[in-house]
Design a protein around this motif. Structure first.
Motif, PDB file in Angstrom:
ATOM      1  N   ARG A 155      78.554  -6.076 -26.909  1.00  0.00           N
ATOM      2  CA  ARG A 155      78.877  -4.733 -26.432  1.00  0.00           C
ATOM      3  C   ARG A 155      77.640  -3.998 -25.918  1.00  0.00           C
ATOM      4  N   VAL A 156      76.457  -4.357 -26.422  1.00  0.00           N
ATOM      5  CA  VAL A 156      75.226  -3.711 -25.968  1.00  0.00           C
ATOM      6  C   VAL A 156      74.730  -4.450 -24.736  1.00  0.00           C
ATOM      7  N   ARG A 157      74.739  -3.774 -23.616  1.00  0.00           N
ATOM      8  CA  ARG A 157      74.449  -4.429 -22.341  1.00  0.00           C
ATOM      9  C   ARG A 157      72.969  -4.364 -21.963  1.00  0.00           C
ATOM     10  N   ALA A 158      72.205  -3.456 -22.559  1.00  0.00           N
ATOM     11  CA  ALA A 158      70.789  -3.326 -22.208  1.00  0.00           C
ATOM     12  C   ALA A 158      70.045  -2.757 -23.402  1.00  0.00           C
ATOM     13  N   GLY A 159      68.835  -3.293 -23.671  1.00  0.00           N
ATOM     14  CA  GLY A 159      68.080  -2.868 -24.842  1.00  0.00           C
ATOM     15  C   GLY A 159      66.646  -2.493 -24.509  1.00  0.00           C
ATOM     16  N   LEU A 160      66.135  -1.491 -25.217  1.00  0.00           N
ATOM     17  CA  LEU A 160      64.770  -1.000 -25.038  1.00  0.00           C
ATOM     18  C   LEU A 160      64.096  -0.911 -26.399  1.00  0.00           C
ATOM     19  N   SER A 161      62.941  -1.551 -26.537  1.00  0.00           N
ATOM     20  CA  SER A 161      62.158  -1.503 -27.773  1.00  0.00           C
ATOM     21  C   SER A 161      60.907  -0.668 -27.550  1.00  0.00           C
ATOM     22  N   LEU A 162      60.696   0.323 -28.413  1.00  0.00           N
ATOM     23  CA  LEU A 162      59.488   1.134 -28.399  1.00  0.00           C
ATOM     24  C   LEU A 162      58.552   0.595 -29.475  1.00  0.00           C
ATOM     25  N   TRP A 202      66.869 -10.042 -16.972  1.00  0.00           N
ATOM     26  CA  TRP A 202      65.911  -9.036 -16.498  1.00  0.00           C
ATOM     27  C   TRP A 202      65.039  -8.620 -17.680  1.00  0.00           C
ATOM     28  N   ARG A 203      63.716  -8.561 -17.468  1.00  0.00           N
ATOM     29  CA  ARG A 203      62.828  -8.176 -18.558  1.00  0.00           C
ATOM     30  C   ARG A 203      61.627  -7.425 -18.002  1.00  0.00           C
ATOM     31  N   LEU A 204      61.064  -6.557 -18.839  1.00  0.00           N
ATOM     32  CA  LEU A 204      59.902  -5.777 -18.432  1.00  0.00           C
ATOM     33  C   LEU A 204      59.124  -5.374 -19.674  1.00  0.00           C
ATOM     34  N   ASP A 205      57.793  -5.416 -19.559  1.00  0.00           N
ATOM     35  CA  ASP A 205      56.898  -5.010 -20.641  1.00  0.00           C
ATOM     36  C   ASP A 205      55.856  -4.072 -20.047  1.00  0.00           C
ATOM     37  N   VAL A 206      55.848  -2.811 -20.520  1.00  0.00           N
ATOM     38  CA  VAL A 206      54.866  -1.851 -20.032  1.00  0.00           C
ATOM     39  C   VAL A 206      54.100  -1.280 -21.220  1.00  0.00           C
ATOM     40  N   ARG A 207      52.891  -0.797 -20.936  1.00  0.00           N
ATOM     41  CA  ARG A 207      52.074  -0.169 -21.968  1.00  0.00           C
ATOM     42  C   ARG A 207      51.326   1.012 -21.361  1.00  0.00           C
ATOM     43  N   ALA A 208      51.339   2.144 -22.077  1.00  0.00           N
ATOM     44  CA  ALA A 208      50.598   3.324 -21.646  1.00  0.00           C
ATOM     45  C   ALA A 208      49.197   3.283 -22.248  1.00  0.00           C
ATOM     46  N   GLU A 209      48.196   3.437 -21.418  1.00  0.00           N
ATOM     47  CA  GLU A 209      46.816   3.424 -21.886  1.00  0.00           C
ATOM     48  C   GLU A 209      46.595   4.541 -22.895  1.00  0.00           C
ATOM     49  N   GLY A 210      45.944   4.207 -24.005  1.00  0.00           N
ATOM     50  CA  GLY A 210      45.650   5.191 -25.035  1.00  0.00           C
ATOM     51  C   GLY A 210      46.758   5.405 -26.036  1.00  0.00           C
ATOM     52  N   PRO A 256      49.755   6.835 -13.667  1.00  0.00           N
ATOM     53  CA  PRO A 256      48.636   5.894 -13.635  1.00  0.00           C
ATOM     54  C   PRO A 256      48.294   5.304 -14.992  1.00  0.00           C
ATOM     55  N   GLU A 257      48.764   5.942 -16.084  1.00  0.00           N
ATOM     56  CA  GLU A 257      48.466   5.419 -17.422  1.00  0.00           C
ATOM     57  C   GLU A 257      49.273   4.156 -17.754  1.00  0.00           C
ATOM     58  N   VAL A 258      50.377   3.955 -17.045  1.00  0.00           N
ATOM     59  CA  VAL A 258      51.338   2.906 -17.425  1.00  0.00           C
ATOM     60  C   VAL A 258      51.000   1.613 -16.701  1.00  0.00           C
ATOM     61  N   THR A 259      50.730   0.580 -17.499  1.00  0.00           N
ATOM     62  CA  THR A 259      50.429  -0.748 -16.977  1.00  0.00           C
ATOM     63  C   THR A 259      51.640  -1.646 -17.126  1.00  0.00           C
ATOM     64  N   PHE A 260      51.956  -2.407 -16.077  1.00  0.00           N
ATOM     65  CA  PHE A 260      53.013  -3.418 -16.134  1.00  0.00           C
ATOM     66  C   PHE A 260      52.364  -4.734 -16.565  1.00  0.00           C
ATOM     67  N   LEU A 261      52.770  -5.216 -17.734  1.00  0.00           N
ATOM     68  CA  LEU A 261      52.151  -6.420 -18.289  1.00  0.00           C
ATOM     69  C   LEU A 261      52.865  -7.662 -17.770  1.00  0.00           C
ATOM     70  N   PRO A 262      52.146  -8.611 -17.209  1.00  0.00           N
ATOM     71  CA  PRO A 262      52.790  -9.793 -16.621  1.00  0.00           C
ATOM     72  C   PRO A 262      53.379 -10.708 -17.694  1.00  0.00           C
ATOM     73  N   MET A 302      63.817  -4.264 -22.140  1.00  0.00           N
ATOM     74  CA  MET A 302      62.532  -3.676 -21.768  1.00  0.00           C
ATOM     75  C   MET A 302      61.746  -3.356 -23.027  1.00  0.00           C
ATOM     76  N   MET A 303      60.442  -3.594 -22.975  1.00  0.00           N
ATOM     77  CA  MET A 303      59.549  -3.250 -24.076  1.00  0.00           C
ATOM     78  C   MET A 303      58.516  -2.241 -23.591  1.00  0.00           C
ATOM     79  N   MET A 304      58.369  -1.150 -24.355  1.00  0.00           N
ATOM     80  CA  MET A 304      57.257  -0.227 -24.165  1.00  0.00           C
ATOM     81  C   MET A 304      56.334  -0.435 -25.362  1.00  0.00           C
ATOM     82  N   THR A 305      55.264  -1.193 -25.170  1.00  0.00           N
ATOM     83  CA  THR A 305      54.418  -1.601 -26.278  1.00  0.00           C
ATOM     84  C   THR A 305      53.179  -0.712 -26.375  1.00  0.00           C
ATOM     85  N   ALA A 306      52.599  -0.695 -27.569  1.00  0.00           N
ATOM     86  CA  ALA A 306      51.383   0.086 -27.821  1.00  0.00           C
ATOM     87  C   ALA A 306      50.449  -0.736 -28.699  1.00  0.00           C
ATOM     88  N   GLU A 307      50.778  -0.837 -29.990  1.00  0.00           N
ATOM     89  CA  GLU A 307      49.980  -1.656 -30.903  1.00  0.00           C
ATOM     90  C   GLU A 307      50.554  -3.056 -31.050  1.00  0.00           C
TER      91      GLU A 307
END
Length: 435
Positions: A302-309, A350-358, A429-435, A326-331
């Motif tokens: 039933r869950v069609r899309a997921g985001l992990s902080l 479909w997948r994506l991993d981004v990280r905000a500097e700092g 500009p803080e957000v990096t797309f991680l390959p 999608m993942m928004m990673t930090a530590e």
């Protein structure tokens, strides 16, 4: 950057307002659980211990305390007034609390004959909101326990107000509302990512937030206040969080069918029943809730899309997943956490991993804007503040929280394609797309 961290929250807020468990039967208001840690992994435990050293992180996965003894309430300064930023969407926001009882799951902590109870909130686009009061960020009783667990007087801070109007009638937005479910981190509460929640609601989503009982500061309609508990026998892991969410998804189906899932049959806001489209359901979560998001998606189509902080993805999540994630990673990045790296290899769609500097572990939530306000009230040093929220300026963190989750769910639940998720943006500009 020192100056930015202390001042950026002013612009960010302008415009508005695995494990707990405890001694069986411990439904009393207590300070137990304040320092308990969830066995996710060593780094998360260290993060929580570091957070416990200095400030009250309202909304963190564990309450924070001041350096030195707490000030007595007599003669203390007025409670700190904390504020949250306003959402940017075209619709005003309504909200309602639900008391849910899962009769299929006994509650060994509460005792024989008792079943698992959860408090949830539904946030949605609303109309005619002027007559309806703004909802608090968390209940007064739960906030008192959060403060007490950190050694603070109960009146140390005022409960922040959200943009949600309690009980306001739901707005018809042309078709049934897509749904997003939220799962919090260890030793936290369902309001700890209100910036994201009310942003989605202001853009036409129904968002359902959940307190994971015994791993949350939560208050029930009869006045019972439960806190995160210590007893490892009843510790909750991501799989337990996921079981809660699957039960909540059943209640979303009830709402979509026009039924009231509240255990006390308290009336729903006008127009909410039948206004939800369960065929367009997404989920996001922070920390342990991020791991739970992955587990729910593996078990429930039933869950069609997921985001992990910044979810640690521990214990290991090894099943293949073919829906968008999608993942928004930090530590907990793939470079630093093998569990996250392993999970990434199982994402077949479909997948994506981004990280905000700092960014640090709590940066993608309300902490990033609330802690700097508290820092001014309690005299926290610049160094202590940076240790808690990193170097990502709060106003920039708010913009990131409002933009990226919305873009993700718009793409995968509404098929509205923008360009924010295509690659690096000059606006962020803080957000990096991680390959």
């Amino acid at each position: 950057m020192r100056t930015n961290l202390r001042t950026a929250h002013r612009s960010a807020t302008a415009g508005t307002a695995d494990g707990p468990a405890a001694e069986p039967g411990s439904v009393r208001k207590s300070r137990e659980g304040a320092g308990a840690t969830t066995p996710v992994d060593g780094r998360e435990t260290l993060t929580r211990r570091r957070l416990l050293t200095t400030a009250l992180a309202v909304g963190a996965a564990a309450p924070l305390g001041l350096t030195g003894p707490a000030r007595a309430s007599s003669g203390a300064p007025a409670p700190a007034r904390l504020t949250l930023p306003a959402p940017t969407g075209p619709y005003p926001v309504g909200t309602v609390a639900l008391h849910l009882v899962d009769t299929a799951r006994p509650d060994p902590v509460a005792g024989p004959g008792r079943h698992r109870e959860l408090m949830a909130g539904v946030w949605y686009p609303a109309r005619d909101v002027e007559r309806y009061p703004l909802a608090p960020w968390m209940s007064a009783g739960a906030l008192r326990e959060l403060l007490a667990s950190a050694g603070f007087p109960a009146d140390a801070v005022q409960v922040p107000l959200t943009a949600g109007h309690q009980g306001a009638p739901a707005r018809w937005c042309g078709r049934e509302l897509p749904v997003v479910v939220f799962s919090h981190g260890a030793h936290s509460h369902r309001g700890d990512h209100t910036v994201i929640v009310q942003e989605l609601a202001s853009h036409g989503y129904a968002v359902v937030t959940v307190d994971h009982t015994y791993d949350a500061f939560t208050e029930f309609p009869d006045g019972r206040v439960l806190v995160p508990l210590r007893d490892p026998q009843h510790a909750l892991g991501p799989a337990d969080f996921a079981a809660d969410i699957r039960f909540v998804l059943d209640r979303v189906d009830d709402l979509a069918a026009g039924r009231d899932p509240d255990a006390g049959r308290r009336p729903l806001p006008a127009g909410l029943a039948g206004a939800i489209d369960p065929r367009r359901t997404g989920m996001f979560g922070w920390s342990k809730g991020g791991t739970a998001t992955a587990r729910v998606m593996l078990d429930d189509p039933r869950v069609r899309a997921g985001l992990s902080l910044d979810g640690p993805m521990l214990p290991a999540v090894t099943g293949d997943l073919d829906r968008p994630f999608m993942m928004m990673t930090a530590e907990f990045t793939r470079a630093r956490e093998p569990g996250v790296a392993e999970f990434w290899t199982h994402l077949r769609g479909w997948r994506l991993d981004v990280r905000a500097e700092g960014a640090v572990h709590a940066s993608y939530g309300d902490n990033q804007v609330l802690i700097p306000q508290l820092a001014e009230a309690v005299g926290m040093s610049d160094e202590e503040l940076r240790d808690r929220i990193g170097t990502l300026a709060p106003d920039r963190a708010v913009r990131i929280q409002q933009a990226y989750p919305l873009a993700f769910f718009d793409l995968h639940l509404r098929h509205r394609r923008g360009h924010l998720l295509d690659g690096p943006s000059r606006a962020f500009p803080e957000v990096t797309f991680l390959p």
